[in-house]
Design an enzyme around this catalytic site. Structure first.
Site, mmCIF file in Angstrom:
data_model
loop_
_atom_site.group_PDB
_atom_site.id
_atom_site.type_symbol
_atom_site.label_atom_id
_atom_site.label_comp_id
_atom_site.label_asym_id
_atom_site.label_seq_id
_atom_site.Cartn_x
_atom_site.Cartn_y
_atom_site.Cartn_z
ATOM 1 C CG HIS A 7 -3.284 -2.919 -14.152
ATOM 2 N ND1 HIS A 7 -3.243 -1.796 -13.365
ATOM 3 C CD2 HIS A 7 -2.235 -2.843 -14.975
ATOM 4 C CE1 HIS A 7 -2.197 -1.074 -13.702
ATOM 5 N NE2 HIS A 7 -1.586 -1.671 -14.683
ATOM 6 C CD GLU A 8 -2.254 -8.655 -11.650
ATOM 7 O OE1 GLU A 8 -2.568 -9.853 -11.687
ATOM 8 O OE2 GLU A 8 -1.079 -8.253 -11.650
ATOM 9 N N GLY A 9 -6.071 -9.035 -15.510
ATOM 10 C CA GLY A 9 -7.292 -9.692 -15.995
ATOM 11 C C GLY A 9 -8.403 -8.694 -16.202
#
Lengths: 618, 618
Positions: free
Chosen positions: A465-467
């Site tokens: 998630h999110e990088g």
């Protein structure tokens, strides 16, 4: 186990959150109002979220051909969350917010993450609306952000595409001006978008009347080509249903279609979607193409989006920390009540087997076994440490927004350096904590009769998630520690040194202070060694081990600082909570910090083992 | 990717399995017959197991009130496995076996574990029957073992109880003589058993006509009391359905009832049951109590059972290794085909941002990214190393059974020391490999459209199955390295030293040899330091970190030995497989072996951080 005493200590005793009330923006607040917010969130999380956590795992979102169906429990929890006002907690009074510090908002949200991480979808809606409050027009704020803050509509962020996950420069969604008068739409310059967006959380559901997608897309040049790289990316508001300037639904569906629900390992309560924009299933004014309103300037989309991504990364870190904490509390509770086995003792006679047990005595509770204690203390050190780090970062967000010029700039730069750690560290180590929570339960841990296996599954998504770890590590070593001449790393080092200076004078902590100093010096020299040849391929070849060592050093500092404050508040050190914090600190310094040596060795020599191996040798 | 070349190298080039044919027991065999067995198993695993791996995950076993229902695919796979003859592969010709070396059996089984670990339930049946071949009467072997080897019946091992998982001394299942003539039953002294058994794999199903439970229970003394501790434990055959001395079902159900199916995180294709023995639901001859036939001597049950547990532990280690390998192959395949992002390069101008990418160039395949290579090479080093270790242990089993007296005794003692590692190390590190396989896949990795998330879930059970990490570690440091005056550890050290001596003369390996020597010396001194006070509570407080360091040292040795042999077989080192083994060895020495320092520090000082913390401080 209650989270509250830990949260209170970190917020009030360690971060002195009450002092924020001296600032003008927060001057109506007091510890009492903060406590009231925490009380409310704690209650809603306990009553509406925790009891449904297994339900949202087993009753996955499904599409009936028309609507995405979520369990009733999700609707009830969402309603209670909206009614609490937390969606706009940090916003100005004049748009209906509470003007709460972000620190308090982050603390309050931790209750929801712990109770049921996948019900809690408020983070994206707040983040989406926050972005519009910074980069949107007054009308966009009035129509879209306000209706998100009120909970009437929800929000998403649409970055990734099936062929472009981590690599945003390859976004292929196109946005073309919608008619000659496209500039004159009061909701913003109007475009038509075409493309596919993948991994969109809360991308479709019936929890709210409408969904506000914020979408990255590229505007083709005169030749119809997309500009390569991230410079070509712009940002658009794409509502699921068309709205007028008064915020009313016009009755027209926008051309955004659900193409599929992703079926996931965990975090199942939140829909995760593939969305098709502009495929023509829902034409608007007789034309295919999803209507989107430009936000900010053309070509500055990623810059605007990053504003949202940094708080999102703190949010993911907090979620990971709280999943870890949920497992810690569950396994601690189990360990205190489950009888199994007996303690080893020294044999009476020389020459006997080295280890004997008195099998006629009653079984002991498993918390009496050394290895169970090790697994519990590891969890405590990972999860409470991670929560402290997230709250520290949240406090920096407040400093950046309300501190004096120097403090605000320092906070900005510290956040640049700490955000990759705040995102990555809990997602790795609080996942490990969840695995230890399973282990403490023995066979029961892998059954679905106990909650810990779900925490572990839910948490596995956070390293992606999110990088991903790889993205965060390249950001840290390739950009953050270098930017502005390395001043961010220097600022962080100065804060660590201040902690060490205080700790050096306390007998219990002198050795920790020295160990932290050595770790910091080694991270510094490894940073230089990584870049010694100036070749980014060599420097970044071991960026993840670098980030792991950096993260462990940061956490050692956080724990030492927490322990110092704990002892200041309870000089005798006799309160169980103080003993617990000192124990977790000792654990971290004795068992965890020494791990950095193995990670940094490969960074320091720019170890080429992995890069040099021919592809056919794998 | 095919497992076969790796397996062939380890079996024939490294372990010289073909030389076993010089021994009388295996003299009918040749490399050709071995290869034929491997071919058959590879084919069945590919055709009948792999395609159904997701099916058995999603169609969990369920109870319809009368029968336990498994997917048809499981029945088909089981049938093919039985027909292959692998259940009795290592058994004597005269009972229908193939007299294959156990090494070959272990290698052949690895195909099934990789294709679908939870379909493959043959291990318990073989193990159960093997135990009877050692400890059972001729009649018990004829009636029970033969029908298990033929696949007509299947077997279980019933050790744990709801209140006694790791602590077998607390077994509370009672066995009382069944009438005055209980000694005269031709199937063995007849008892009636009453109690509950938990975590019983394959405890109920319709795959076979009958199920042969091997059950630990205690015979009460004259006062009706159970003898405390493991000395009171005896072993019983308890068939699900009653049989006569000809091996025919009598039509009478024994008093064994399914009390529940455990719903698990993974490994879902295998039923996992709670069984009630003797609750009276199926009275035999009008009387409650499950009929059981004593195996071996009264009070020697655990001793007999350990015979079965050691091979079971190698089996669990192999399963963990192969789950890891399945994830490695899947993520390697993905990395070679998935385009994403670009390589970093050095900026042309001084003072520019340190890292630039040419966004106009096409995306590269992710195997070109350094961090993806690191994650792939880590998986290779964990999983191929673990497989090598398991085959090495299997080869020791053959040595113990067919070597000369000294070699057999050495093999026995080496197995004592290595079994805790063979069980624990793959279950920890090949699980980590599965997590890396998910990470390589990015978001796709956590969806159920790709196989890697299931491998990760399936593998999580292995750190608990057949003795937890805590149990294995206490066994290693509390018993195995001490037994017979520490001779097992000395034998292992001598083997490592022989490898080092060979490696010291090869330029590519001299540094590895030295590093291994230092690691071994440190494990040795840590062992002494742990026991310096003679207090087992202090020595064993950090038994798990000790086992982790011990395991990493063993694996470093295995890799060095494998790499040496690989270079002997391909002196130029130019074959991709050779380069791969040298690369994995370099990875293990550069990235993994240095981790032992952090683990051994706490062992060496008998670190009391975890044991000393007051319970209320957690």
């Amino acid at each position: 186990m209650s989270l509250r005493p830990t949260l209170d200590f970190l917020l009030y005793d360690w971060l002195d959150a009450a002092a924020l009330n001296e600032r003008e923006r927060f001057s109506d607040h007091s510890r009492e109002t903060f406590d009231a917010v925490l009380d409310t969130c704690e209650r809603i999380a306990r009553d509406k979220y925790a009891p449904s956590n297994r339900i949202v795992d087993t009753q996955e979102p499904h599409f009936d051909g028309e609507k995405v169906i979520l369990p009733q429990a999700t609707h009830d929890a969402h309603k209670a969350f909206v009614e609490s006002g937390m969606l706009s907690a940090a916003q100005d009074y004049d748009i209906g917010g509470m003007q709460l510090p972000y620190t308090l908002q982050a603390a309050a949200n931790s209750f929801f993450a712990m109770a049921s991480v996948s019900i809690g979808s408020g983070m994206l809606t707040s983040g989406n609306a926050n972005l519009l409050m910074v980069h949107g027009t007054a009308m966009q704020q009035e129509v879209f952000a306000r209706n998100e803050f009120s909970g009437r509509w929800s929000g998403t962020m649409c970055l990734s595409e099936p062929q472009a996950g981590s690599s945003l420069s390859d976004v292929a969604t196109r946005a073309v001006p919608d008619g000659v008068d496209f500039q004159s739409d009061p909701l913003g310059p109007r475009y038509r978008l075409t493309g596919n967006k993948m991994w969109i959380s809360s991308g479709d559901h019936e929890l709210t009347e409408n969904i506000v997608h914020i979408v990255l897309a590229k505007i083709p040049d005169a030749d119809g080509k997309l500009v390569p790289g991230t410079r070509g990316i712009s940002l658009f508001i794409v509502p699921k249903k068309m709205v007028d300037t008064g915020g009313a639904l016009t009755g027209v569906r926008n051309d955004v279609a659900l193409a599929g629900l992703n079926h996931k390992l965990g975090w199942r309560g939140t829909t995760n979607t593939l969305l098709n924009f502009g495929e023509g299933r829902f034409p608007v004014d007789g034309k295919a193409g999803a209507v989107g309103y430009l936000v900010g300037e053309v070509g500055k989309g990623l810059h605007c989006m990053f504003h949202m991504m940094n708080e999102a990364r703190i949010g993911v870190g907090t979620a990971a920390a709280m999943l870890g904490m949920a497992g810690y509390y569950a396994s601690l509770d189990y360990a205190k009540t489950r009888p199994q086995g007996r303690l080893v003792k020294k044999p009476a006679a020389e020459g006997a087997s080295a280890v004997v047990k008195d099998s006629a005595s009653p079984q002991v509770r498993i918390i009496e076994h050394a290895d169970v204690r090790r697994m519990l203390l590891a969890q405590k050190s990972y999860c409470e440490g991670a929560l402290a780090l997230e709250l520290y970062c949240a406090r920096l967000v407040d400093e950046q927004k309300t501190g004096d010029a120097q403090a605000a700039d320092d906070a900005r730069l510290l956040l640049e350096v700490l955000t990759p750690i705040a995102k990555s560290w809990p997602s790795e180590w609080c996942l490990e904590a969840n695995s230890l929570a399973i282990q403490v339960h023995g066979g029961y841990g892998y059954t679905r009769d106990f909650p810990v296996e779900q925490y572990w599954r839910d948490n596995r998504l956070n390293m992606i998630h999110e990088g991903t770890h790889g993205i965060q590590a390249a950001d840290l070593l390739g950009r953050k520690v270098l930017m502005e001449g390395g001043r961010g790393l220097q600022l962080l080092a100065a804060r660590m040194q201040a902690t060490m200076a205080r700790a050096a004078g306390v007998a219990a902590f002198a050795a920790h202070a020295q160990a932290l100093g050595e770790a910091l010096a080694r991270v510094g020299s490894a940073t230089k060694a990584a870049w010694a040849t100036g070749n980014p391929q060599e420097a970044l070849a071991n960026a993840v081990p670098y980030m792991q060592a950096f993260g462990h050093t940061v956490l050692a500092w956080i724990w030492l600082d927490v322990a110092l404050r704990s002892l200041e508040c309870d000089a005798a050190g006799t309160a169980p909570a103080t003993a617990g914090r000192l124990g977790a600190t000792a654990y971290f310094f004795n068992y965890e910090l020494p791990k950095i040596g193995a990670w940094l060795q490969v960074v320091e020599r720019r170890d080429p083992t992995c890069t040099a191996l021919p592809e056919d040798a794998f």
